[in-house]
Design an enzyme around this catalytic site. Structure first.
Site, PDB file in Angstrom:
ATOM      1  CG  ASP A   1      -1.777  -1.238   1.342  1.00  0.00           C
ATOM      2  OD1 ASP A   1      -2.371  -1.636   0.324  1.00  0.00           O
ATOM      3  OD2 ASP A   1      -1.817  -1.829   2.429  1.00  0.00           O
TER       4      ASP A   1
ATOM      5  CE  LYS B   1       3.687  -2.241  -4.496  1.00  0.00           C
ATOM      6  NZ  LYS B   1       3.076  -2.011  -3.162  1.00  0.00           N
TER       7      LYS B   1
ATOM      8  N   GLY C   1      -3.888  -4.424  -4.729  1.00  0.00           N
ATOM      9  CA  GLY C   1      -4.838  -3.385  -5.088  1.00  0.00           C
ATOM     10  C   GLY C   1      -4.112  -2.104  -5.416  1.00  0.00           C
ATOM     11  CG  HIS C   2      -1.275  -1.570  -7.767  1.00  0.00           C
ATOM     12  ND1 HIS C   2      -0.428  -2.219  -8.637  1.00  0.00           N
ATOM     13  CD2 HIS C   2      -0.802  -1.822  -6.534  1.00  0.00           C
ATOM     14  CE1 HIS C   2       0.520  -2.834  -7.948  1.00  0.00           C
ATOM     15  NE2 HIS C   2       0.300  -2.614  -6.666  1.00  0.00           N
TER      16      HIS C   2
ATOM     17  CD  GLN D   1       0.947  -8.943  -2.574  1.00  0.00           C
ATOM     18  OE1 GLN D   1       1.763  -9.559  -3.230  1.00  0.00           O
ATOM     19  NE2 GLN D   1      -0.294  -8.790  -2.992  1.00  0.00           N
TER      20      GLN D   1
END
Length: 437
Positions: free
Chosen positions: A14, A17, A41-42, A226
């Site tokens: 988180d 990135k 999750g991006h 991650q």
């Protein structure tokens, strides 16, 4: 010419990135995911439009960039197809510029059911806090040589046979060990074959493709999922992910040799967050935690869970810089610290039993419990940094904060994110400025 770079997180994920990959990939040729699954999750924010990604690399908003999933990624074909359809509804067409490694291990319904059963079992007092996406069990199958890989689906009779064997194994476990519902073999088979037909044209030998393109000086970004502190080998074990989210995952997860990786950018927030259980030495429990959580919008992209909040930990960053051989550092969420009266940074650990300084990275749950973080306190800045694109324009207190981190860690800070939008960024590195052009 440096044409192949890695962007990876060096905290517990988180770190932001996705935005950095989106920014740097504008004039790239390929962006490659090399580990994890749809537990990632991006979030991309461009022109006030938010795009959330889970499996597909963060280059999708650039129509000429090709997205690649390497063999180190575990994939649910139904979730992948759903993500492609979801993007299509937003006018983002990825189906003809997405490449899948022929060696990708697949996630099935039984992996997800087992993941949920383990985490929700009232007898299990040491839950990890997974995303319930079946990632861990899928990687277990890979190590146990029980995995079904995407190239197995070309041979439907063979796939039918090994899937039936796996379903029998998992149904026995689900029924007898966890007393939960089993899965339907035929439904899984039919559902998988339908999804396979939709992605069949995307499958290639990714290792040969990428090595060939690097040799031809194509610009390639390897995108981590991650963070390194969740690495299965080097993270805060056992509260980690199931893959190598540090630099080693790039090599094994794509088949690209280490000599072909020319630049490695580590991404860190200006503070720390963590989702799920596990050690967190600098965690904050007072009103400051609530404030930073709200201002930083610290809720998991995949799960929606509230993230735990803590001060920046330079002891841990030093270790992550070492194991990843970082070329430079990116600091994100600078603007979240605006208007704070003071800001803390952890500079060392003390052992609470001996009060002696700890020199080595804690490797056991018991050793993590013995840590007392020692902080250096910085004066805050009573000014907004949101959207600033020049280091010289930052408040002097913010410059001092950044320069201290750079000096302490003995690494150049090459990028600073001052907001969630693509161009709310300070690009310091001359190399990265050239890479974007």
């Amino acid at each position: 010419m440096i044409n192949s770079i890695v962007i990876l997180g060096i905290q517990w994920g988180d770190e932001g990135k996705g935005k950095i990959v989106d920014l740097l990939s504008e004039n790239s040729n390929y962006v490659v995911r090399y580990q994890g699954g749809n537990n990632a999750g991006h979030t991309l924010l461009v022109n006030k439009k938010k795009t959330v990604l889970h499996l597909i690399p963060s280059c999708v908003l650039h129509k000429d960039v090709i997205a690649v999933l390497g063999n180190g990624v575990v994939v649910s074909l139904t979730d992948l197809v759903n993500e492609i359809v979801s993007l299509k509804k937003k006018g983002i067409f990825i189906q003809n510029r997405l490449i899948l490694s022929s060696s990708i291990p697949l996630i099935f319904e039984y992996h997800i059911k087992l993941d949920k059963a383990r985490e929700c079992n009232l007898l299990n007092k040491s839950v990890i806090g997974t995303t319930h996406k079946g990632i861990g069990p899928a990687y277990e199958d890979k190590i146990s040589r029980r995995a079904i890989r995407i190239n197995d689906l070309y041979y439907s009779d063979y796939f039918y046979k090994i899937l039936k064997k796996n379903v029998k194994y998992y149904n026995f476990t689900l029924k007898n060990l966890y007393q939960t519902k089993t899965v339907d073999f035929k439904k899984i088979f039919n559902k998988t074959m339908i999804a396979f037909k939709k992605v069949k044209h995307m499958i290639q030998d990714v290792s040969c493709l990428l090595n060939n393109k690097i040799d031809k000086n194509k610009k390639i970004i390897f995108e981590g999922a991650q963070g390194s502190l969740l690495d299965i080998d080097h993270g805060t074990y056992p509260y980690v992910s199931s893959s190598n989210s540090s630099i080693g995952g790039v090599i094994t997860g794509t088949g690209v040799g280490i000599k072909k990786i020319k630049y490695i950018l580590g991404v860190s927030k200006t503070y720390c967050t963590r989702v799920g259980n596990g050690p967190f030495p600098t965690e904050i429990f007072d009103d400051m935690s609530k404030y930073l959580c709200k201002k930083g919008k610290e809720f998991g992209t995949t799960t929606g869970r509230k993230r735990r909040i803590g001060w920046l930990d330079l002891f841990l960053l030093k270790k992550m810089i070492l194991i990843n051989s970082l070329s430079g550092l990116c600091l994100t969420k600078m603007d979240v610290l605006d208007f704070l009266p003071e800001i803390k940074i952890c500079i060392k650990y003390l052992d609470k039993n001996s009060n002696q300084e700890i020199s080595s990275y804690p490797m056991t749950i018991q050793s993590w419990k013995n840590i007392i973080p020692v902080y250096k306190i910085f004066k805050g800045w009573n000014k907004s940094t949101r959207g600033i694109t020049s280091f010289a324009e930052l408040p002097i207190e913010a410059q001092h904060y950044i320069n201290y981190i750079q000096s302490f860690l003995n690494i150049s800070i090459d990028l600073i994110s001052t907001g969630p939008n693509r161009h709310e960024t300070i690009i310091i590195s001359k190399f990265l400025k050239k890479f974007i052009k």
